[in-house]
Design an enzyme around this catalytic site. Structure first.
Site, PDB file in Angstrom:
ATOM      1  N   CYS A   1       0.735  -1.220   0.077  1.00  0.00           N
ATOM      2  CA  CYS A   1       0.060  -0.088  -0.113  1.00  0.00           C
ATOM      3  C   CYS A   1       1.090   1.233   0.087  1.00  0.00           C
ATOM      4  O   CYS A   1       1.312   1.664  -1.018  1.00  0.00           O
ATOM      5  CB  CYS A   1      -0.932  -0.090   1.252  1.00  0.00           C
ATOM      6  SG  CYS A   1      -2.274   1.210   0.984  1.00  0.00           S
TER       7      CYS A   1
ATOM      8  N   HIS B   1      -3.482  -5.552   0.336  1.00  0.00           N
ATOM      9  CA  HIS B   1      -2.981  -5.698   1.767  1.00  0.00           C
ATOM     10  C   HIS B   1      -3.250  -7.321   1.646  1.00  0.00           C
ATOM     11  O   HIS B   1      -4.002  -7.847   2.254  1.00  0.00           O
ATOM     12  CB  HIS B   1      -3.758  -5.238   2.701  1.00  0.00           C
ATOM     13  CG  HIS B   1      -3.509  -3.666   3.116  1.00  0.00           C
ATOM     14  ND1 HIS B   1      -2.483  -3.234   3.806  1.00  0.00           N
ATOM     15  CD2 HIS B   1      -4.256  -2.761   2.384  1.00  0.00           C
ATOM     16  CE1 HIS B   1      -2.468  -1.812   4.059  1.00  0.00           C
ATOM     17  NE2 HIS B   1      -3.721  -1.529   3.016  1.00  0.00           N
TER      18      HIS B   1
ATOM     19  N   GLU C   1      -1.735  -9.372   3.439  1.00  0.00           N
ATOM     20  CA  GLU C   1      -1.569 -10.271   4.917  1.00  0.00           C
ATOM     21  C   GLU C   1      -2.988 -10.596   5.319  1.00  0.00           C
ATOM     22  O   GLU C   1      -3.066 -11.146   6.273  1.00  0.00           O
ATOM     23  CB  GLU C   1      -0.896  -9.051   5.643  1.00  0.00           C
ATOM     24  CG  GLU C   1      -1.523  -7.605   5.904  1.00  0.00           C
ATOM     25  CD  GLU C   1      -1.191  -6.716   5.023  1.00  0.00           C
ATOM     26  OE1 GLU C   1      -1.265  -5.543   5.174  1.00  0.00           O
ATOM     27  OE2 GLU C   1      -0.443  -6.951   3.798  1.00  0.00           O
TER      28      GLU C   1
END
Length: 620
Positions: free
Chosen positions: A407, A543, A545
């Protein structure tokens, strides 16, 4: 529908989130379909406007819901995809009641906490508990069990309406369908090493005072408790001995399911909720998966080689600010059979201005950076620390250190390249400097500047992969498209794409319109008069994750850990059909033990397909 309510006492942060996640994971491993609800009594509508330094990370769901970080643990442990409706806040409840009152839904009645608020809470829980969850074959089915976590500690004034609603729900659905789990802390007196149960006794009394009686008592402690504690709690808390669970501190949160499994938690829940007919016949491969994972982690932590990753961020004073990032690095490190060390480096300490004020800290920060095997620059907002992030990225590019930008980290990589390779003086983000002569990062057209909450590009979006031969495409199993979750207000300026691409910064993933740059990968670029390549220099606007799981690590993170461990080239040289997650474990490593052979993870193409839209039995 069966309900498992998890409450907490004595202190906040006692571990309710991990215990709730572990309960769900073990029930799912036993063949049940499980969902989860987190109740947060704060007055915010959602977690979107929280400061990471105060509350930890904001977790984002497929539908764009910005929620408490505990829902991230739910998804990682249970391998489920939740919705914004799975997070209930006082703000949402109050907003709904106000809207109903303004519409005249209450027909002129006085609107009160009881029954209007408590009824709404119960209706919300029962409605969300019916939302289908994905089964092993990818089909959707209604859950069998809903795990409900009540945030805060029992007795908090802001949670009283929720406690009353849950008491009523308990009565409404009957005792055989509702179990109350209470998590409390057993304190150890440092002077004499004696464990004290008084705080737990007081906490249970507080729980009983709101009409909820604990069926299961989880005793948190730093060390293993003596059995005499159990006997004392049986008589003081009216909980059967077999329903008192000890949960001491573990080396990893992923050890907790095994710890609960060893104390026959599923058996206790089965007796209390009459689950016998619904439980799957015992399957060792499924039932023992958490034990296998714990043993694998132990071997890696005690025998594995070390890999050191520098995390250059803005919120490093609160490690929970990067919880999902840390967990994703951990999942990828386990896959590479490496012991992970994360160096949290405050981006401001890498800036030249900071050097003037505190030179010792400045040099210490750069020393820790230089000793790392790889660098990750995660997301964030605002101007603070930006130049430090850009400096860290510049060093990673010039010194060919494996790098992953997430990001804002990805956007900073574009700024650094524009400044130092394209020589665009003053290149910057519109967020940082609206007057920049070269705004390589610009505001998205749909961004509403009047409000902060829910005004970003949020949730799961499709990224179309370039047909070019790229590292990141291979890591995603040569997929044509991938789906990842987003949370941002700014994007790469399309006007500069051609210049960046010609200089070696390739955008190998774009959104389905082709206008938004989603994935960047550095190809050959000009450095000190020579054309050079980089082992791993990747940036992503999304993102990744948020979709990483212990047994299904995120591909961009896997790439970073492979490169930092010196395994990426060997992995990429393999043919696509041989390029599996299991093959990673075998490179430059001793033969697998019998346990590890059984624990081998699945091929990346299947892994990615399930992670980004397909079904999976996950951790069962």
């Amino acid at each position: 529908m069966k309900y498992v309510l998890v409450t907490g006492g004595v202190i906040s942060g006692v571990g309710k989130g991990v215990i709730s996640s572990s309960i769900g994971a073990l029930l799912r491993a036993s063949g049940l379909r499980v969902t989860a609800i987190k109740i947060d009594p704060y007055l915010n509508i959602d977690a979107g406007t929280f400061s990471p330094l105060e509350h930890g990370e904001v977790f984002v769901l497929d539908d764009g819901g910005e929620v408490d970080l505990d829902l991230g643990n739910y998804e990682r442990f249970m391998d489920v995809d939740l919705t914004r409706e799975n997070n209930i806040t006082s703000g949402k409840i109050n907003q709904t009641i106000t809207e109903k009152e303004r519409r005249g839904d209450y027909l002129g009645k006085t609107v009160q906490v009881v029954p209007h608020m408590t009824n709404l809470i119960q209706e919300w829980i029962q409605r969300v508990a019916q939302i289908p969850v994905r089964d092993a074959d990818g089909s959707l089915h209604k859950p069998d069990v809903c795990v409900i976590e009540l945030g805060g500690t029992v007795g908090d004034i802001e949670s009283m309406a929720f406690a009353e609603a849950l008491r009523q729900l308990h009565f409404r659905v009957k005792k055989e369908n509702f179990v109350v789990v209470h998590v409390s802390l057993v304190l150890r007196v440092t002077a004499n090493g004696e464990d004290k149960t008084k705080p737990t006794q007081a906490s249970v009394r507080q729980l009983r005072s709101v009409g909820l009686l604990p069926d299961l008592l989880f005793c948190r402690s730093q060390n293993r408790l003596d059995e005499s504690i159990r006997e004392k709690l049986v008589w003081s808390c009216d909980v059967e001995s077999k329903n008192i669970i000890y949960v001491e501190d573990c080396p990893s949160i992923y050890f907790v399911p095994r710890l609960l499994q060893q104390q026959d938690l599923v058996g206790s829940l089965s007796r209390l909720l009459d689950l016998g007919s619904r439980l799957r016949p015992r399957n060792d491969a499924n039932q023992d998966r958490w034990t296998d994972l714990a043993e694998k982690i132990t071997r890696i932590e005690t025998q594995g080689k070390t890999v050191r990753i520098a995390l250059v961020g803005k919120y490093t004073k609160c490690k929970d600010s990067y919880l999902s990032v840390h967990e994703s690095l951990t999942h990828a490190a386990w896959l590479c059979r490496r012991k992970l060390i994360v160096e949290y480096i405050d981006a401001t300490e890498l800036e030249e201005e900071f050097k003037k004020a505190e030179p010792a800290k400045y040099h210490a920060a750069w020393k820790r950076y230089s000793e790392s095997d790889g660098v990750i620059v995660p997301g964030g907002f605002g101007t603070r620390g930006i130049e430090g992030k850009i400096a860290a990225i510049s060093e990673a590019r010039k010194r060919r250190k494996p790098f992953l930008g997430i990001c804002l980290g990805y956007q900073c990589a574009v700024i650094e390249f524009a400044r130092n390779v394209l020589q665009l003086e003053g290149a910057n983000s519109f967020e940082i400097n609206p007057q920049s002569p070269h705004p390589v990062i610009i505001e998205m057209p749909e961004h509403n500047t009047g409000f902060y909450g829910g005004t970003m590009r949020l949730g799961k979006r499709t990224t179309v992969m370039s047909r070019d031969n790229s590292i990141i495409r291979k890591l995603y199993g040569d997929a044509d498209t991938v789906e990842e979750r987003h949370r941002h207000r700014y994007e790469v300026n399309p006007a500069y794409i051609d210049q960046l691409d010609k200089a070696g910064m390739r955008f190998v993933g774009r959104d389905d319109t082709g206008k938004r740059m989603e994935i960047m990968e550095l190809d050959k670029f000009f450095l000190d008069g020579t054309t050079v390549s980089h082992p791993y220099f990747v940036g992503v606007q999304f993102h990744p994750e948020y979709l990483s799981r212990p047994l299904k690590p995120s591909p961009p993170y896997v790439g970073l850990l492979l490169a930092a461990s010196g395994k990426l080239d060997d992995f990429l040289k393999q043919s696509p059909e041989m390029r599996t997650v299991s093959s990673i474990c075998e490179m430059d490593s001793p033969p697998l033990t019998d346990d590890e052979e059984a624990f081998k993870m699945e091929p990346i193409p299947d892994n990615v397909a399930r992670m980004h839209g397909g079904g999976d039995a996950g951790l069962n």
